[in-house]
Design an enzyme around this catalytic site. Structure first.
Site, PDB file in Angstrom:
ATOM      1  N   CYS A 133     -24.992  83.129 -20.470  1.00 33.47           N
ATOM      2  CA  CYS A 133     -26.332  82.612 -20.694  1.00 33.47           C
ATOM      3  C   CYS A 133     -27.324  83.773 -20.622  1.00 33.47           C
ATOM      4  O   CYS A 133     -26.958  84.898 -20.319  1.00 33.47           O
ATOM      5  CB  CYS A 133     -26.682  81.551 -19.659  1.00 33.47           C
ATOM      6  SG  CYS A 133     -26.769  82.213 -17.998  1.00 33.47           S
ATOM      7  N   ASP A 168       0.651  78.002 -20.807  1.00 32.09           N
ATOM      8  CA  ASP A 168       0.091  77.117 -21.824  1.00 32.09           C
ATOM      9  C   ASP A 168      -0.261  77.854 -23.113  1.00 32.09           C
ATOM     10  O   ASP A 168      -0.456  77.223 -24.144  1.00 32.09           O
ATOM     11  CB  ASP A 168      -1.176  76.424 -21.305  1.00 32.09           C
ATOM     12  CG  ASP A 168      -0.848  75.404 -20.233  1.00 32.09           C
ATOM     13  OD1 ASP A 168       0.224  74.796 -20.326  1.00 32.09           O
ATOM     14  OD2 ASP A 168      -1.664  75.228 -19.321  1.00 32.09           O
ATOM     15  N   ASP A 211      -2.781  69.076 -19.822  1.00 25.91           N
ATOM     16  CA  ASP A 211      -1.957  69.711 -18.817  1.00 25.91           C
ATOM     17  C   ASP A 211      -2.426  69.161 -17.477  1.00 25.91           C
ATOM     18  O   ASP A 211      -3.566  68.716 -17.347  1.00 25.91           O
ATOM     19  CB  ASP A 211      -2.161  71.231 -18.898  1.00 25.91           C
ATOM     20  CG  ASP A 211      -1.321  71.951 -17.879  1.00 25.91           C
ATOM     21  OD1 ASP A 211      -0.179  71.532 -17.674  1.00 25.91           O
ATOM     22  OD2 ASP A 211      -1.803  72.927 -17.304  1.00 25.91           O
ATOM     23  N   CYS A 260     -27.369  86.019 -17.535  1.00 22.76           N
ATOM     24  CA  CYS A 260     -26.387  87.099 -17.451  1.00 22.76           C
ATOM     25  C   CYS A 260     -26.920  88.331 -18.170  1.00 22.76           C
ATOM     26  O   CYS A 260     -26.811  89.456 -17.681  1.00 22.76           O
ATOM     27  CB  CYS A 260     -25.069  86.692 -18.100  1.00 22.76           C
ATOM     28  SG  CYS A 260     -24.329  85.197 -17.455  1.00 22.76           S
ATOM     29  N   ASP A 319      -4.604  75.529 -19.379  1.00 22.79           N
ATOM     30  CA  ASP A 319      -5.333  76.651 -18.797  1.00 22.79           C
ATOM     31  C   ASP A 319      -4.474  77.827 -18.391  1.00 22.79           C
ATOM     32  O   ASP A 319      -4.978  78.892 -18.116  1.00 22.79           O
ATOM     33  CB  ASP A 319      -6.111  76.175 -17.568  1.00 22.79           C
ATOM     34  CG  ASP A 319      -5.200  76.001 -16.377  1.00 22.79           C
ATOM     35  OD1 ASP A 319      -4.074  75.525 -16.593  1.00 22.79           O
ATOM     36  OD2 ASP A 319      -5.599  76.337 -15.271  1.00 22.79           O
TER      37      ASP A 319
END
Lengths: 59, 818
Positions: free
Chosen positions: B91, B698, B497, B94, B694
């Site tokens: 954003c 995966d 998951d 930052c 995640d």
């Protein structure tokens, strides 16, 4: 009405100036990053911590 | 763990999640930048655990490394410019934080962070300030930095955008002027305007319109010329004929002093065309940063071994063919090469699509950028720099990125046919009218060309896609790969998951039951030694909670495991103090082979620890459901999607979570390849599958799904493989995002229908001579405008309460993650 023969070319010269100014701004990357710039005005660079309300300490 | 890490931020003591965040928060506060916590949009960037390790960045002070990435600035002596990729820029706060904190350093003359791309441009004096200092500070703030070679493609894109902006400005200003003059004439003529004024306005209009045609419309002429030479037609051909023809004819009539001039129509036409092209170009440039993901995959440093086995850390740019390097587990291979010592597993899924980690031993080839999952190996380098497979893939990606999204290409094809037809019709109209009324033939042909311009057709898609994508991003769902949005809208099945996705991924180690062969303290120490080599959320539980479970509060014995091999979906094996140990699920231990007592009926997941001679301990771990997970599942079902639960965890634990969430279809004990085959199975049945996950395991599964969504707290590898990233803690943006993407598709269909209907209905009117060129230009612009406005509606769609979820909270409470 003949005054427009002067005024309109004068306006065009101003227009040329505006175009030049815009080109200058684009060349200097003023328009490269428009997402963050809108926020920048809201963020002070080096502001002292403001006094806190008592609510801050409720833990 | 409340009260463990604290830092004074903004005068008040606040709790933080870890020591790294506490250090970062203190640093932020000391620099007087505590406002960051007030302005940031979300919970901040996920921090890789090793980001604070400044020594890692020391390689960037080596002259050869510096030369590889930093250009010298022609303007200022000794000053150099470097481009740095930052991970976790989310954003404007930052951006502000990075610019503010680096701007304070001596020797820095300019810092610019681009929010959209997460790229930073730094201009500084290397003599005064080593680059490692800058990188270390960025890492301390939590934005893992990666200096990159100045990206030619991105620089070219920026140049193209600047050029287009200038052309657009000239066209816009020119259009406004010419319209003013045209309005004066249209109003003045019936009121008896004198000829000298009429003449004057024509000349002035010509003066203003000429740069618009010659400068702003130049790209149309160039591309039209290219098309003609390649013997194809695109929209640019009739556009060029209309603009060029209208302009030439108007100049001719101005010269003659009588007849109609069309400067107003052609400038307006040019401006709206350019506006559409500009918006579309922006959408395209913004769409994919896959190449950046690849650049992040490229390692920066390598451990080179010299003749007597001494290791020195060097930069990858310094690597040469024939060098011997050591690659530790968890690191990426620095370049293509061949293993000369050791054996390991390599995850090459991102590079080759191969989902199963590949066993690699001495004599086998390894690919630069692939991940070393197993043990430390020595590699002899065979290809470096631009010759590596990874840079080949990067080049391919750049090419793919330059392409338009699939739907937009379909619209282009329609437009091409349309254009061919238009040219044919225009010629016919010109021929017919030159028989009927030669004085009107030109004007009517011009009107036909303008009115049939399919620019609304080409605008229909990109504007809707950009707005939809932007809406999703603000709602907490980032689209990272082209086409994901379209496919998300069409999805009908969601595979979730369990660990880290539906559950918080903050697994707690709850209890330890020993079999009596080793005391609990020893079992915990053994487990910790193995698990500290893994990135799996389960491992995190051991690292965080093991010491708390030691009976009588005794300190935990510190053991070192070697040759630790990660078996994805199963567990870990390794050697501790000469003995071989395995930790993992039941199947993994029984597969050794060992016989085990039956599982107890205790709730939660069990993790088993065993050595060669039998079971040592059973650990009970528990994972809490993510807040809003149940709601998200309900919402998904309400939207007509079927939720599936697939997890590598034990079936009992998976069933429990499925029951609590009300998911009917679930599969437990799934290896990555099982999940992948589940996806293939569903796809074969005609389903369009969204995969949400995640973890490292995966990543290949994510790559196999129609649409893949990774969580921002997940591993970077999973994020790289995913087409979308959920940026918040909550799953709520997923169903909301599917709603938005469906609406986007609906708007695209509306827009296509609208523009086609306009073009087809306006054509006969123009051909019949009922539409003067200026009205044609207005009609053309109005249709484009309606299409754009329709698309902009998407930006205001509600998307749950996910926008800026943290901001009010952060200023009031003590939660302040780095």
């Amino acid at each position: 009405m003949e005054i427009i023969f002067v005024l309109i070319p004068l306006g065009l010269i101003l227009l040329l100036f505006a175009v030049w100014a815009f080109f200058w701004a684009v060349r200097n990357r003023q328009f490269d990053n428009l997402d963050a710039e809108a926020w920048r005005i809201l963020m002070d660079g080096d502001q002292a911590p403001p006094p806190r309300e008592p609510a801050d300490r409720d833990r | 763990m409340p009260g463990r890490f604290q830092a004074v931020v903004d005068g008040a003591e606040r709790e933080l999640c870890c020591v790294g965040c506490a250090a970062a928060a203190r640093l932020i506060d000391q620099m007087g930048l505590a406002n960051y916590y007030r302005f940031r949009d979300e919970g901040g960037a996920p921090r890789p655990p090793d980001a604070v390790d400044r020594a890692r960045y020391a390689v960037w002070d080596r002259p050869r490394m510096l030369d590889a990435v930093a250009r010298s600035c022609p303007g200022a002596a000794g000053e150099r410019e470097v481009e740095i990729l930052l991970e976790g820029i989310r954003c404007a706060a930052c951006v502000w934080l990075v610019e503010g904190s680096l701007g304070q350093l001596p020797g820095v003359s300019e810092v610019q962070v681009a929010l959209a791309t997460g790229r930073m441009r730094l201009q500084w004096q290397p003599a005064e300030l080593p680059l490692s200092e800058v990188l270390g500070r960025l890492a301390a703030l939590g934005f893992a930095p990666q200096p990159v070679e100045g990206n030619v493609v991105l620089e070219a894109q920026a140049r193209a955008r600047r050029q287009a902006l200038k052309r657009l400005f000239v066209a816009g200003i020119g259009m406004m002027q010419v319209m003013t003059f045209a309005a004066a004439v249209y109003i003045g003529l019936p009121a008896g305007m004198e000829d000298q004024f009429h003449e004057f306005f024509r000349i002035i209009s010509m003066i203003v319109a000429t740069p618009v045609v010659l400068y702003s419309a130049a790209p149309f002429f160039r591309r039209a010329w290219l098309d003609i030479r390649l013997r194809t037609v695109s929209m640019d051909v009739p556009v060029s004929i209309a603009i060029g023809g209208g302009w030439a004819a108007s100049i001719w009539f101005t010269w003659l002093g009588h007849g109609e001039v069309y400067f107003d129509s052609i400038t307006m036409f040019t401006f709206y065309l350019l506006l559409g092209r500009y918006l579309e170009m922006q959408a395209r440039h913004r769409a994919g940063d896959v190449a950046d993901a690849l650049a992040r995959l490229t390692p920066q440093s390598a451990m080179r071994l010299d003749a007597d086995g001494q290791a020195t850390v060097i930069g990858v740019a310094e690597l040469e063919v024939g060098d011997r390097v050591r690659v530790l587990p968890g690191e990426h291979f620095p370049a293509d090469g061949r293993i000369v010592a050791g054996r390991t597993h390599a995850d090459e899924s991102l590079l080759t699509g191969e989902s199963v980690p590949q066993s690699r031993q001495a004599g086998d080839a390894v690919i630069g950028g692939s991940l070393n999952l197993g043990a430390a190996v020595d590699v002899s380098i065979e290809r470096v720099g631009g010759d590596t497979l990874l840079s080949g893939i990067a080049r391919m990606l750049h090419r793919a990125q330059a392409e338009r999204p699939p739907m937009a290409r379909a619209a282009d094809r329609i437009a091409r046919w349309f254009v061919g037809g238009t040219l044919l019709v225009a010629c016919t109209v010109f021929w017919i009218w030159s028989q009927l009324d030669p004085s009107r033939a030109f004007e009517i042909t011009l009107a036909v060309l303008i009115v049939t311009c399919p620019c609304a057709l080409s605008l229909a898609m990109p504007t809707a896609l950009t707005t939809g994508t932007g809406r999703l991003a603000r709602g907490g769902l980032l689209v990272t790969r082209q086409g994901s949005l379209e496919r998300l809208a069409r999805a009908d099945t969601v595979i979730l998951d369990k660990t880290g996705t539906l559950t918080q991924g903050r697994i707690r180690l709850r209890a330890v039951e020993v079999t009596g062969r080793e005391p609990a303290a020893r079992a915990l120490a053994l487990a910790l030694a193995l698990e500290s080599h893994s990135e799996h959320p389960l491992a995190g539980a051991f690292v965080a909670d093991a010491s708390a479970l030691v009976p009588d509060g005794a300190p935990l014995e510190s053991l070192v495991a070697t040759e630790v091999v990660n078996h994805p979906g199963q567990g870990l094996s390794g050697i501790i103090a000469g003995g071989e140990y395995r930790i993992g699920n039941r199947a993994f231990i029984t597969g050794w082979p060992l016989s085990l007592p039956d599982a107890s009926a205790e709730p939660g997941t069990e993790v088993l620890l065993a050595d060669r001679s039998g079971l040592l301990a059973v650990f009970r771990v528990e994972d809490q459901l993510r807040p809003g997970a149940a709601r998200a599942v309900t919402d998904l079902r309400a939207m007509g999607l079927e939720p599936w639960l697939a997890s590598g965890d034990q079936p009992a634990a998976v069933a429990e979570v499925a029951r609590r969430l009300g998911i009917d279809s679930w599969r437990g004990g799934q290896l990555p390849e099982d999940k992948l085959s589940l996806i293939r199975e569903l796809q074969a049945a005609g389903r369009r599958v969204v995969m949400v996950g995640d973890g490292i395991n995966d990543a290949p599964v994510l790559a196999g799904a129609d649409v893949s969504v990774a969580l921002v707290r997940g591993t970077p590898l999973a994020q790289n493989a995913a087409g979308m990233v959920l940026t918040g803690e909550s799953l709520a943006p997923l169903p909301a995002g599917i709603g938005v993407s469906r609406q986007t598709l609906r708007v695209i269909r509306q827009n296509l229908g609208l523009s086609l209907a306009y073009n087809l209905s306006a054509l006969p009117l123009a051909a019949a001579g009922l539409v003067p060129p200026w009205l044609a230009a207005i009609g053309m612009s109005a249709s484009s405008l309606i299409v754009v406005l329709n698309a902009l509606r998407l930006g205001r769609l509600p998307m749950g309460e996910t926008v800026t979820p943290d901001r009010p909270q952060v200023t009031r409470t003590q939660a302040a993650g780095g």
